[in-house]
Write an enzyme that holds these catalytic residues in place. Structure first.
Site, PDB file in Angstrom:
ATOM      1  N   HIS A 168      40.001  -3.060   9.321  1.00  0.00           N
ATOM      2  CA  HIS A 168      39.274  -2.358  10.374  1.00  0.00           C
ATOM      3  C   HIS A 168      40.171  -1.922  11.516  1.00  0.00           C
ATOM      4  CE1 HIS A 168      38.745  -6.553  12.161  1.00  0.00           C
ATOM      5  NE2 HIS A 168      39.101  -5.878  13.243  1.00  0.00           N
ATOM      6  N   GLU A 231      35.380  -1.286  14.164  1.00  0.00           N
ATOM      7  CA  GLU A 231      34.855  -2.342  15.024  1.00  0.00           C
ATOM      8  C   GLU A 231      34.723  -1.810  16.450  1.00  0.00           C
ATOM      9  OE1 GLU A 231      36.220  -6.569  17.074  1.00  0.00           O
ATOM     10  OE2 GLU A 231      37.258  -5.904  15.272  1.00  0.00           O
ATOM     11  N   HIS A 259      43.913   8.687  17.246  1.00  0.00           N
ATOM     12  CA  HIS A 259      42.571   9.010  16.777  1.00  0.00           C
ATOM     13  C   HIS A 259      42.225   8.201  15.540  1.00  0.00           C
ATOM     14  CE1 HIS A 259      45.226  11.923  14.544  1.00  0.00           C
ATOM     15  NE2 HIS A 259      44.510  11.481  13.525  1.00  0.00           N
ATOM     16  N   GLU A 305      39.178  12.802  14.252  1.00  0.00           N
ATOM     17  CA  GLU A 305      39.632  13.938  13.442  1.00  0.00           C
ATOM     18  C   GLU A 305      38.711  14.104  12.236  1.00  0.00           C
ATOM     19  OE1 GLU A 305      43.767  15.666  11.471  1.00  0.00           O
ATOM     20  OE2 GLU A 305      43.520  13.490  11.688  1.00  0.00           O
TER      21      GLU A 305
END
Length: 318
Positions: A168, A231, A259, A305
């Site tokens: 994550h 998260e 990003h 993105e």
């Protein structure tokens, strides 16, 4: 038409000072594999895409836009020789925002021992603090890399990097209600797990593109062994604090995190859908020179993105 259930949380981008040092860390120390390099000499930067690949990897052999759990390292030429250049790791005031990436491993004790013996610095070792089942290693730029156990069976003194997951990416959010609405209703993610920490006054929300009809939210089953999880960390009270100015998005100075990226089934149709939903754009497909990427802004001004999943539909010559 576009179907959000086919979207994938493809990658997380981090700016790095010295690609040689960063690639050595992520490949030799954490067992990732470099599967794609994109050079843009006219703009003076290069991109390096790393994944977990091999016999026990979730996305073994897949095309890079058709994966989850990809790490993109961005190198702007010259930073490696600039003594003044330093990234913002997102964890120091007043520039907090991005928190960490997380790798789940099959044998956390052994992995941590190996990293320590190889000279890797730690923000938190397993033996530090109250939580004895997580650790935070530091990469060459000082980004935090959380290490957790994947909940798969352990074999003493054995670890298999092909079984690791880039599990994550954590970002802090001001108002969880607004952020959850954006990531669920706009980007089509699903809430996988919620973890409240009352003593420390924060809540964690884990989201991803999970299409298993038998998956139960907050069951905890399987989440540690996923890739492509987002998260969201909410520190209680920020949403109603008039003095709270918001989190740093990593793209304003000082820069660091860039990003997250979602790959979609049909880039044009997905962007049309986002337009109808009234998203805030950083870059539409028609803006600038690169016509094969778009960027939307989430509720905290983080960049997301949007790219084409090339395994579904060919769009760009990556």
């Amino acid at each position: 038409m576009t179907d959000p259930s086919t979207y994938k949380f493809n990658h997380t981008m981090l700016r790095v000072k010295d690609p040689k040092a960063s690639l050595e860390f992520y490949q030799d120390k954490l067992g990732m594999k470099l599967i794609r390099t994109l050079d843009f000499p006219e703009a003076k930067f290069s991109l390096y895409f790393l994944v977990y690949d091999g016999e026990n990897a979730l996305n073994a052999g897949k095309e890079w836009t058709d994966r989850e759990g990809v790490l993109e390292l961005t190198h702007n030429y010259g930073t490696e020789s600039d003594p003044e250049y330093k990234v913002n790791n997102g964890n120091a005031d007043p520039y907090r925002g991005f928190g960490h990436i997380c790798v789940s491993v099959d044998n956390i004790d052994l992995v941590c021992d190996k990293l320590i013996s190889s000279g890797v610095k730690f923000q938190k070792k397993l033996t530090d603090g109250r939580q004895k089942d997580i650790a935070f290693a530091l990469d060459p730029d000082g980004y935090w890399v959380e290490l957790i156990w994947s909940r798969t069976p352990k074999v003493e003194n054995v670890t298999d990097p092909s079984a690791y997951r880039l599990n994550h990416t954590m970002i802090r959010v001001k108002d969880p209600e607004k952020s959850l609405k954006f990531y669920q209703d706009v980007l089509g993610m699903k809430l996988l797990r919620t973890a409240e920490h009352e003593a420390a006054k924060f809540t964690l929300y884990f989201l991803g593109y999970n299409n298993d009809p038998n998956f139960v939210i907050n069951s905890g089953v399987g989440v540690h062994n996923f890739e492509g999880v987002l998260e969201l960390t909410w520190n209680w009270g920020t949403e109603k604090d008039p003095e709270f100015k918001g989190y740093h998005n990593g793209n304003d100075q000082p820069q660091g995190f860039g990003h997250i990226c979602v790959s979609v089934d049909d880039l044009d149709a997905a962007c049309e859908r986002f337009e109808k939903l009234g998203v805030n754009w950083k870059k539409r497909l028609t803006d600038g020179r690169m016509k094969n990427v778009a960027f939307v802004l989430d509720e905290d001004n983080y960049w997301v993105e949007i790219i084409q999943n090339e395994a579904i539909k060919k769009n760009a010559n990556w």
